[in-house]
Write a protein that holds these residues in place. Sequence first.
Motif, PDB file in Angstrom:
ATOM      1  N   LEU A  52      14.569  15.950  -9.702  1.00 42.44           N
ATOM      2  CA  LEU A  52      14.686  15.899 -11.159  1.00 42.44           C
ATOM      3  C   LEU A  52      14.102  17.177 -11.745  1.00 42.44           C
ATOM      4  N   PRO A  53      14.684  17.719 -12.789  1.00 42.32           N
ATOM      5  CA  PRO A  53      14.132  18.938 -13.401  1.00 42.32           C
ATOM      6  C   PRO A  53      12.831  18.631 -14.130  1.00 42.32           C
ATOM      7  N   PRO A  54      11.880  19.523 -14.088  1.00 41.26           N
ATOM      8  CA  PRO A  54      10.614  19.281 -14.796  1.00 41.26           C
ATOM      9  C   PRO A  54      10.790  19.415 -16.303  1.00 41.26           C
ATOM     10  N   GLY A  55       9.988  18.654 -17.034  1.00 40.88           N
ATOM     11  CA  GLY A  55       9.978  18.763 -18.485  1.00 40.88           C
ATOM     12  C   GLY A  55      10.984  17.890 -19.196  1.00 40.88           C
ATOM     13  N   TYR A  56      11.696  17.010 -18.493  1.00 38.53           N
ATOM     14  CA  TYR A  56      12.694  16.149 -19.115  1.00 38.53           C
ATOM     15  C   TYR A  56      12.303  14.678 -18.935  1.00 38.53           C
ATOM     16  N   ASN A  57      12.576  13.880 -19.944  1.00 42.80           N
ATOM     17  CA  ASN A  57      12.461  12.420 -19.918  1.00 42.80           C
ATOM     18  C   ASN A  57      11.079  11.946 -19.457  1.00 42.80           C
ATOM     19  N   PRO A  58      10.024  12.321 -20.152  1.00 43.29           N
ATOM     20  CA  PRO A  58       8.681  11.898 -19.718  1.00 43.29           C
ATOM     21  C   PRO A  58       8.471  10.390 -19.807  1.00 43.29           C
ATOM     22  N   ARG A  59       9.054   9.729 -20.795  1.00 44.15           N
ATOM     23  CA  ARG A  59       8.860   8.285 -20.919  1.00 44.15           C
ATOM     24  C   ARG A  59       9.574   7.525 -19.796  1.00 44.15           C
ATOM     25  N   THR A  60      10.672   8.059 -19.323  1.00 43.25           N
ATOM     26  CA  THR A  60      11.353   7.429 -18.194  1.00 43.25           C
ATOM     27  C   THR A  60      10.507   7.558 -16.931  1.00 43.25           C
ATOM     28  N   LEU A  61       9.847   8.696 -16.754  1.00 42.16           N
ATOM     29  CA  LEU A  61       8.964   8.868 -15.600  1.00 42.16           C
ATOM     30  C   LEU A  61       7.792   7.887 -15.673  1.00 42.16           C
ATOM     31  N   ALA A  62       7.273   7.670 -16.862  1.00 41.24           N
ATOM     32  CA  ALA A  62       6.192   6.691 -17.010  1.00 41.24           C
ATOM     33  C   ALA A  62       6.683   5.278 -16.728  1.00 41.24           C
ATOM     34  N   LEU A  63       7.892   4.976 -17.150  1.00 42.84           N
ATOM     35  CA  LEU A  63       8.470   3.660 -16.848  1.00 42.84           C
ATOM     36  C   LEU A  63       8.603   3.461 -15.343  1.00 42.84           C
ATOM     37  N   ALA A  64       8.962   4.510 -14.619  1.00 47.57           N
ATOM     38  CA  ALA A  64       9.074   4.401 -13.172  1.00 47.57           C
ATOM     39  C   ALA A  64       7.721   4.092 -12.533  1.00 47.57           C
ATOM     40  N   GLN A  65       6.649   4.719 -13.002  1.00 49.52           N
ATOM     41  CA  GLN A  65       5.320   4.430 -12.464  1.00 49.52           C
ATOM     42  C   GLN A  65       4.935   2.979 -12.729  1.00 49.52           C
ATOM     43  N   GLN A  66       5.272   2.471 -13.887  1.00 49.94           N
ATOM     44  CA  GLN A  66       4.971   1.072 -14.211  1.00 49.94           C
ATOM     45  C   GLN A  66       5.729   0.124 -13.281  1.00 49.94           C
ATOM     46  N   LEU A  67       7.019   0.424 -13.030  1.00 44.15           N
ATOM     47  CA  LEU A  67       7.807  -0.427 -12.145  1.00 44.15           C
ATOM     48  C   LEU A  67       7.275  -0.392 -10.716  1.00 44.15           C
ATOM     49  N   ARG A  68       6.792   0.757 -10.251  1.00 43.25           N
ATOM     50  CA  ARG A  68       6.245   0.827  -8.900  1.00 43.25           C
ATOM     51  C   ARG A  68       4.961   0.002  -8.793  1.00 43.25           C
ATOM     52  N   ARG A  69       4.162   0.030  -9.862  1.00 45.12           N
ATOM     53  CA  ARG A  69       2.947  -0.779  -9.825  1.00 45.12           C
ATOM     54  C   ARG A  69       3.271  -2.275  -9.807  1.00 45.12           C
TER      55      ARG A  69
END
Length: 701
Positions: A381-398
């Motif tokens: 994934l390119p850096p600097g794009y869709n930060p809230r989606t990346l946070a959602l992914a961390q929540q789903l992994r937890r």
Amino acid sequence: MLSTPRRAPHAAPEGGRALGAGPSRRQGRVEARLASLPRETRDTLFLLAVVGWVVALQVAHIPWWCSTLTAGVLVWRGTLALRGLPLPGWPWRLGLLGLTLAATWATHRTLLGQEAGVTLIVVLLSLKTLEMRARRDAFVVFFLAFFTLLTHFFYSQSLLTAAGILIALLGLLTALVNAHMPVGRPPLAQAARIAAGMAAMGAPIMLVLFLLFPRFSPLWGVPADDRGRSGLSSTLRVGQIAELVLDDSIALRLRFEDRPPPQGQLYFRGPVLSAFDGVEWRPARAEFPTRQVLPGELSVSGDPVRYEVTMEPHRRPWLFLLEAAAQAPELPDVRVRMTSELQWLTDRPMGSLVRFSATSHPTFRHGPLALTPALREHVALPPGYNPRTLALAQQLRREHGSGPEATPVLVAAVLDRLRTGGYLYTLTPGVYGQHTADEFWFDRRQGFCEHIASSFVILMRALDIPARIVTGYQGGEMNSVDGYWTVRQRDAHAWAEVWQAGQGWVRVDPTAAVAPARVGSLQRLSAPEGAIAGTLRNLSPDIAAQLRAVWEAMNNRWNQWVLNYTQGQQLDLLKRLGFQSPSWADLAYVLIGVVVLVSLLGAAWTLWERQQHDPWLRLLQRARARLQASGLDSSEHTPPRELALRVQQHWGASQAAQRVAQWLLQLEAQRYARPGTADTPTLATLQSEFRHLAWPRKDPR
């Protein structure tokens, strides 16, 4: 003919004739005006109307200035003909030609090639009418118009296009026949009948040439260009396919040998997009060389689905096949190959209609079964794009864990979020900004299939799950008239594939979680209709649907029997004629044989027609010839009784003259005597007496 007309006086109306009121009076004035025109003016206006029809067929494919300039020149030329004014001089024509060249260069940046060439030929056709002073100038216009007709097939070979070209062809033939008719004022209807008869007589010859004349691919086909018409490209930006869905044109037709799969399983695979730069999806990048798929990495099971595809030209080297096809389809003179993403490609763009047979297995497995370095590109994934989606992914992994063993659980959790999170499937989601996935997941919560698929794949990659986008077509509808399945441009679709350990690439359609009817049979998107079609559908939806099905079935037959008549079908025709292993030499022999046979039949028909001419007139003509050889001249319209009188006046009361005069009177009686009149000789008797007559000798003076 077709010279600059002189001003004709207006025809005065007949005295006492009531023209009526309103439209009837105007119609009477128009008819009187047309009836008063000289032949040159009438013929010129008719030819200009035909040229206008030829150009009108090209309006959708030429620049707006070309259509405007051509229409202006034709109206100008028609006004000059009506008013009897002289044609413009060479400075005007030269200036218009220079303007045309400059505008063509500004539009196409070249004066060569298909697009620029068609533009120039259309304008030159109209400009040539400004030089139409004599019949030879009209012939140049005729042949330029015939050539312009051929250029229509660069853009379309549909049944509707062929019908429009046929009308133009008959109009040009009518004008051409009219130009060869004698002086006077022969009606155009007579020339039209002759032209239609000529076309009807030439139709069998054209049919033979169509069936047997060798097709040299790719010279026989229409040249391809680089314009993509399918709407599916090798890149994907959010919003692109949403525009394509408005296109109701046909992408491909299918005929299944057996029962077709359910509509929800009709996925026609196209370009696979793996690289994402934050804005655009593209195929795999060079810095991530994908390992070539080994034959064992595509395994199929279950009953095969056999079908025949008729694919419309889309100017791309792609074949759209049902997932998944393990065997290459056979295309005439085209090489095909399958990429590592299971996409079938050809060695050249598909610039013409093509038909082929294929076999697919809805149940299949492909891709590596274990995690490999080649899958790294599918989590990038390119850096600097869709930060809230990346946070959602961390929540789903937890919440659900991480690692390959957690992939099915994470995929199910994301799909459940799409089903229950208030997300909508819509054609008008609005313009997305830089963070497209963030806007979809948290702000807009609505989108078309490309928004949903792109956001889903971005979230999967944020979860360290290899994923990619697959574009193509999904679904279709069956034509109740001919039984073919029709896939339209509005059926363009985008879905996802995720990699799972032990299973390889698995298709996941996130749009089905948002709108299950999109991939089923309950809801299909429709393109905007025109005024006539919309009114008809409002009045009677069933009749509108039936008319559309009939029209598309007719177009399909046209495609199958005419446009898709290939080299292989020519050789199959020879097999049905008895050739065991037909070749091009056999095709040439059959064509030569048919030409010779047609020539012999034409000669026999000519001989028969000559025999069927009036034998009485032939006998009278022979008598005139003998009398002319003896020194007595006469015209072709001199009757037998007048000939008999001249014979007696010229040769007096000689026995030979009296016998010839008596024979001529009997010849007239045989033709014009009342039926049943006694002593009327038969024609055979007169023919026998003619051979034994002693004709008077020529006066030696």
